[in-house]
Design a protein around this motif. Structure first.
Motif, PDB file in Angstrom:
ATOM      1  N   UNK A   1       1.379   1.006 -21.209  1.00  0.00           N
ATOM      2  CA  UNK A   1       0.572   0.559 -22.336  1.00  0.00           C
ATOM      3  C   UNK A   1       1.337  -0.525 -23.093  1.00  0.00           C
ATOM      4  N   UNK A   2       0.643  -1.214 -23.997  1.00  0.00           N
ATOM      5  CA  UNK A   2       1.297  -2.279 -24.767  1.00  0.00           C
ATOM      6  C   UNK A   2       2.311  -1.709 -25.746  1.00  0.00           C
ATOM      7  N   UNK A   3       2.268  -0.376 -25.961  1.00  0.00           N
ATOM      8  CA  UNK A   3       3.200   0.257 -26.895  1.00  0.00           C
ATOM      9  C   UNK A   3       4.391   0.885 -26.197  1.00  0.00           C
ATOM     10  N   UNK A   4       4.478   0.739 -24.886  1.00  0.00           N
ATOM     11  CA  UNK A   4       5.523   1.392 -24.109  1.00  0.00           C
ATOM     12  C   UNK A   4       6.452   0.337 -23.510  1.00  0.00           C
ATOM     13  N   UNK A   5       7.746   0.526 -23.692  1.00  0.00           N
ATOM     14  CA  UNK A   5       8.715  -0.419 -23.134  1.00  0.00           C
ATOM     15  C   UNK A   5       8.919  -0.207 -21.633  1.00  0.00           C
ATOM     16  N   UNK A   6       8.535   0.974 -21.152  1.00  0.00           N
ATOM     17  CA  UNK A   6       8.689   1.287 -19.739  1.00  0.00           C
ATOM     18  C   UNK A   6       7.399   1.830 -19.163  1.00  0.00           C
ATOM     19  N   UNK A   7       7.442   2.427 -17.987  1.00  0.00           N
ATOM     20  CA  UNK A   7       6.220   2.921 -17.337  1.00  0.00           C
ATOM     21  C   UNK A   7       5.628   4.140 -18.034  1.00  0.00           C
ATOM     22  N   UNK A   8       4.295   4.191 -18.085  1.00  0.00           N
ATOM     23  CA  UNK A   8       3.576   5.343 -18.621  1.00  0.00           C
ATOM     24  C   UNK A   8       3.256   6.350 -17.531  1.00  0.00           C
ATOM     25  N   UNK A   9       3.464   5.962 -16.280  1.00  0.00           N
ATOM     26  CA  UNK A   9       3.261   6.852 -15.142  1.00  0.00           C
ATOM     27  C   UNK A   9       3.924   6.257 -13.919  1.00  0.00           C
ATOM     28  N   UNK A  10       4.107   7.101 -12.920  1.00  0.00           N
ATOM     29  CA  UNK A  10       4.499   6.648 -11.588  1.00  0.00           C
ATOM     30  C   UNK A  10       3.256   6.737 -10.714  1.00  0.00           C
ATOM     31  N   UNK A  11       3.000   5.698  -9.918  1.00  0.00           N
ATOM     32  CA  UNK A  11       1.853   5.722  -9.016  1.00  0.00           C
ATOM     33  C   UNK A  11       2.301   5.336  -7.612  1.00  0.00           C
ATOM     34  N   UNK A  12       1.951   6.142  -6.643  1.00  0.00           N
ATOM     35  CA  UNK A  12       2.161   5.820  -5.230  1.00  0.00           C
ATOM     36  C   UNK A  12       0.838   5.327  -4.657  1.00  0.00           C
ATOM     37  N   UNK A  13       0.853   4.091  -4.153  1.00  0.00           N
ATOM     38  CA  UNK A  13      -0.344   3.506  -3.550  1.00  0.00           C
ATOM     39  C   UNK A  13      -0.236   3.647  -2.039  1.00  0.00           C
ATOM     40  N   UNK A  14      -0.991   4.580  -1.490  1.00  0.00           N
ATOM     41  CA  UNK A  14      -0.933   4.882  -0.055  1.00  0.00           C
ATOM     42  C   UNK A  14      -2.065   4.140   0.638  1.00  0.00           C
ATOM     43  N   UNK A  15      -1.737   2.943   1.130  1.00  0.00           N
ATOM     44  CA  UNK A  15      -2.749   2.033   1.667  1.00  0.00           C
ATOM     45  C   UNK A  15      -2.581   1.900   3.180  1.00  0.00           C
ATOM     46  N   UNK A  16      -3.403   2.581   3.968  1.00  0.00           N
ATOM     47  CA  UNK A  16      -3.254   2.510   5.431  1.00  0.00           C
ATOM     48  C   UNK A  16      -3.653   1.135   5.963  1.00  0.00           C
ATOM     49  N   UNK A  17      -3.259   0.786   7.184  1.00  0.00           N
ATOM     50  CA  UNK A  17      -3.562  -0.542   7.726  1.00  0.00           C
ATOM     51  C   UNK A  17      -5.046  -0.790   7.960  1.00  0.00           C
ATOM     52  N   UNK A  18      -5.860   0.258   8.076  1.00  0.00           N
ATOM     53  CA  UNK A  18      -7.299   0.108   8.299  1.00  0.00           C
ATOM     54  C   UNK A  18      -8.013   1.372   7.861  1.00  0.00           C
ATOM     55  N   UNK A  19      -9.352   1.304   7.760  1.00  0.00           N
ATOM     56  CA  UNK A  19     -10.136   2.484   7.414  1.00  0.00           C
ATOM     57  C   UNK A  19      -9.965   3.587   8.447  1.00  0.00           C
ATOM     58  N   UNK A  20      -9.820   3.174   9.704  1.00  0.00           N
ATOM     59  CA  UNK A  20      -9.663   4.160  10.783  1.00  0.00           C
ATOM     60  C   UNK A  20      -8.346   4.922  10.679  1.00  0.00           C
ATOM     61  N   UNK A  21      -7.408   4.375   9.902  1.00  0.00           N
ATOM     62  CA  UNK A  21      -6.095   5.023   9.754  1.00  0.00           C
ATOM     63  C   UNK A  21      -5.990   5.799   8.446  1.00  0.00           C
ATOM     64  N   UNK A  22      -7.129   6.139   7.861  1.00  0.00           N
ATOM     65  CA  UNK A  22      -7.126   6.863   6.587  1.00  0.00           C
ATOM     66  C   UNK A  22      -6.370   8.190   6.701  1.00  0.00           C
ATOM     67  N   UNK A  23      -6.360   8.766   7.907  1.00  0.00           N
ATOM     68  CA  UNK A  23      -5.647  10.038   8.083  1.00  0.00           C
ATOM     69  C   UNK A  23      -4.166   9.913   7.730  1.00  0.00           C
ATOM     70  N   UNK A  24      -3.607   8.689   7.823  1.00  0.00           N
ATOM     71  CA  UNK A  24      -2.204   8.489   7.454  1.00  0.00           C
ATOM     72  C   UNK A  24      -2.010   8.628   5.944  1.00  0.00           C
TER      73      UNK A  24
END
Length: 614
Positions: free
Chosen positions: A426-449
């Motif tokens: 947020x604009x009131x936070x000097x650091x992160x307000x959360x940790x987020x892992x973005x798990x983006x597979x190479x294709x829709x068919x690889x969603x199981x990964x």
């Protein structure tokens, strides 16, 4: 005991010495807490706690705070709180009809209802019936403050007893009620007493009527109702019936016209071809029927073909006069029946769930001025033509929009901002307000990964007793959130954890996961982008739509939903709201968990390990 009742008025109830409260659409309920126990009783004397045990559980959890003020009696409304100004009556009805105790407890946990307290009738055994409304309200406010309960209505709070505020300015409150699609307002004279079982003119209810242009299809001779319809793709769609609101001469004239022009007649009905157009006001559409319909006027300026189902659907939600939607019938998707009006209504109803994640964040939107039929573009700078209520925050020379309210959200929707992307702080936070892992597979068919990675991360979180939440990206991946308290950790701190998780995934399954930045070297593996979690980077907000062919939504999930059966195409605009109504919001406890997230011991352990390696 029988509650005091307000009198319906169709005139603006603006008077001196009156106060105004939000009228919530729910079950009128009186709470009585004595040494014998807690009772919550409906207007008809029915016990409500067996169907809504979460209210009793909340009160018992705060017994020590309430104890000095017992016996106590509160007057209020039991509601399924959709937003600060609206209770969802349909959802409440569904809860009220549940028979299975297991199902009741499940819904009480996932989708708790709220008791909205607006009057204090007894405190510490002292009756307050003979006190004025103003004094009773002051005592109710003091009670909430002494117990330590928040005074502002908040649907995402775990506080299931909330205060209905008394406002002195009708117009300011009315604009918010209309904006949030609330039921209406109750006006109360400051000196009114609480009179058991009386329908008083000292309390007036003024409702947020919707208006529909429709035509008469038949007349019921047995009860005097006129049946109403609109055209839906050249066929007549019945929307309900109306009896009230006519002047005697209007009703006689309508009956006479129907008899003179009848198509056919049976023992109950006189049927007519669509010809007579009316405007009818009503509260909402419930189970495909108009709730509380009242005749408003004849529409001699309309022909029946102009009374359409599409127009009816858009008229169901009023908007303030200074917030207009342009081209509501504009199609947005090639293969889906989604018009601009549908998208605006989605934003309005999803607002209690998306706005907390946009609050005080530098907003980047992706706009689709021609829907999915044309090019899209990123927008960071607030345009010069933005209205005054749109807040901005300058960062590195860019005037970012700060979307902290529903008005701004709907304005952005009218600009066809489809995707909402926010930074990790947020604009009131000097650091992160959360940790987020973005798990983006190479294709829709690889969603199981993505599923495999999410479940492996969940195992680690459980072992470390960390609190994690999971959502779809709205495209082809999953995203895992760890909420953090504000202004405690740095991005260097969180990088230790994200890199640790990335290394763990690769060690568990090097054939499925990689941290290789070059796409050509990844093969069919899922790229674990732990570098993406950093200052200045963004992530799509929970419940934001995506500009893809299936109108995907970045949808929060329950962890038990994350398995091999999970299919991303089912998480779209049409189903996102239905999921919340049926199963609750999986991120309901998100902000409460920020302060209890046990991340510091994990971080200290990782720092010691890093120091040894160094």
């Amino acid at each position: 005991m029988k509650p005091m009742l307000p009198t319906l008025t169709f005139d603006l109830p603006i008077h001196s010495d009156w106060y105004y409260e939000v009228k919530y659409d729910g079950f009128r309920a009186i709470l009585e807490w004595t040494i014998q126990g807690i009772e919550l009783t409906s207007r008809n004397g029915k016990p409500l706690l067996p169907q809504f045990p979460e209210i009793k559980d909340f009160l018992l959890a705060h017994t020590e705070q309430f104890k000095p003020f017992l016996p106590i009696r509160l007057d209020g409304e039991l509601v399924f709180l959709e937003n600060p100004y609206k209770g969802n009556f349909s959802n409440l009805q569904v809860r009220g009809r549940l028979k299975s105790k297991k199902r009741i407890l499940e819904q009480a946990s996932k989708s708790p209802c709220y008791l909205m307290a607006f009057d204090l009738l007894m405190v510490a055994g002292k009756p307050l019936f003979s006190e004025t409304f103003k004094k009773r309200k002051n005592e109710l406010n003091k009670l909430f403050q002494k117990i330590g309960l928040t005074l502002e209505v908040e649907p995402q709070e775990l506080q299931l007893l909330q205060l209905v505020e008394a406002h002195s300015n009708f117009n300011e409150l009315w604009e918010k009620v209309v904006l949030y699609d609330g039921e209406g307002i109750v006006a109360k004279h400051k000196d009114s007493l609480w009179e058991e079982g009386k329908r008083s003119t000292q309390w007036l209810k003024f409702k947020n009527w919707k208006y529909v242009s429709c035509f008469v299809t038949s007349f019921d001779k047995t009860n005097g109702y006129f049946y109403l319809g609109v055209y839906h793709e050249k066929t007549i769609h019945v929307i309900g019936q109306v009896l009230f609101g006519f002047k005697p001469e209007e009703k006689r004239a309508l009956q006479q016209t129907i008899r003179q022009n009848m198509q056919r007649e049976d023992s109950q009905f006189i049927y007519v071809e669509p010809a007579i157009c009316l405007e009818v006001k009503y509260l909402e559409l419930y189970e495909n029927q108009l709730r509380e319909p009242h005749f408003d006027r004849f529409r001699f300026d309309l022909i029946p073909l102009e009374c359409t189902y599409a127009h009816f659907l858009f008229q169901q939600k009023n908007l303030p006069e200074n917030l207009k939607v342009t081209h509501p019938d504009k199609p947005l998707w090639q293969k889906l029946d989604i018009q601009k009006a549908d998208y605006i209504l989605y934003l309005r109803e999803i607002s209690p769930f998306i706005l907390p994640f946009l609050k005080n964040r530098l907003l980047t939107v992706i706009r689709y001025p021609h829907g999915m039929f044309g090019d899209a573009f990123y927008q960071k700078n607030c345009p010069d033509y933005a209205p005054d209520y749109v807040q901005t925050y300058n960062n590195e020379g860019i005037d970012y929009i700060i979307c902290n309210n529903l008005k701004t959200l709907i304005w952005l929707g009218n600009q066809l901002a489809i995707e909402f992307h926010v930074p990790f702080q947020t604009i009131n936070n000097m650091g992160p307000s959360e940790i987020v892992f973005d798990l983006d597979p190479p294709s829709k068919d690889a969603f199981h990964l993505a599923i495999k990675a999410a479940l492996l991360i969940k195992e680690v979180l459980d072992q470390l007793q960390l609190i994690g939440f999971v959502k779809t990206s709205g495209n082809k991946g999953l995203q895992i959130y760890l909420p953090l308290p504000e202004n405690i950790y740095t991005y260097e701190d969180t990088r230790l954890f994200t890199s640790f998780i990335a290394e763990y995934l690769i060690s568990m399954d090097p054939d499925s996961f990689t941290i290789e930045r070059m796409k050509k070297n990844r093969g069919s593996r899922l790229y674990v982008d732990y570098v993406q979690h950093g200052e200045g980077k963004t992530i799509v907000a929970p419940y934001s739509m995506r500009g893809n062919e299936h109108a995907g939504v970045a949808t929060p999930l329950y962890w038990e939903e994350v398995d091999e059966k999970l299919e991303l195409v089912s998480f779209n605009m049409e189903k996102a709201l239905n999921r919340i109504r049926k199963n609750g919001n999986p991120f309901h406890h998100y902000f409460q968990s920020k302060e209890i997230q046990p991340f510091t011991p994990v971080l200290e352990f990782l720092k010691k390990g890093a120091a040894k390696k160094g």
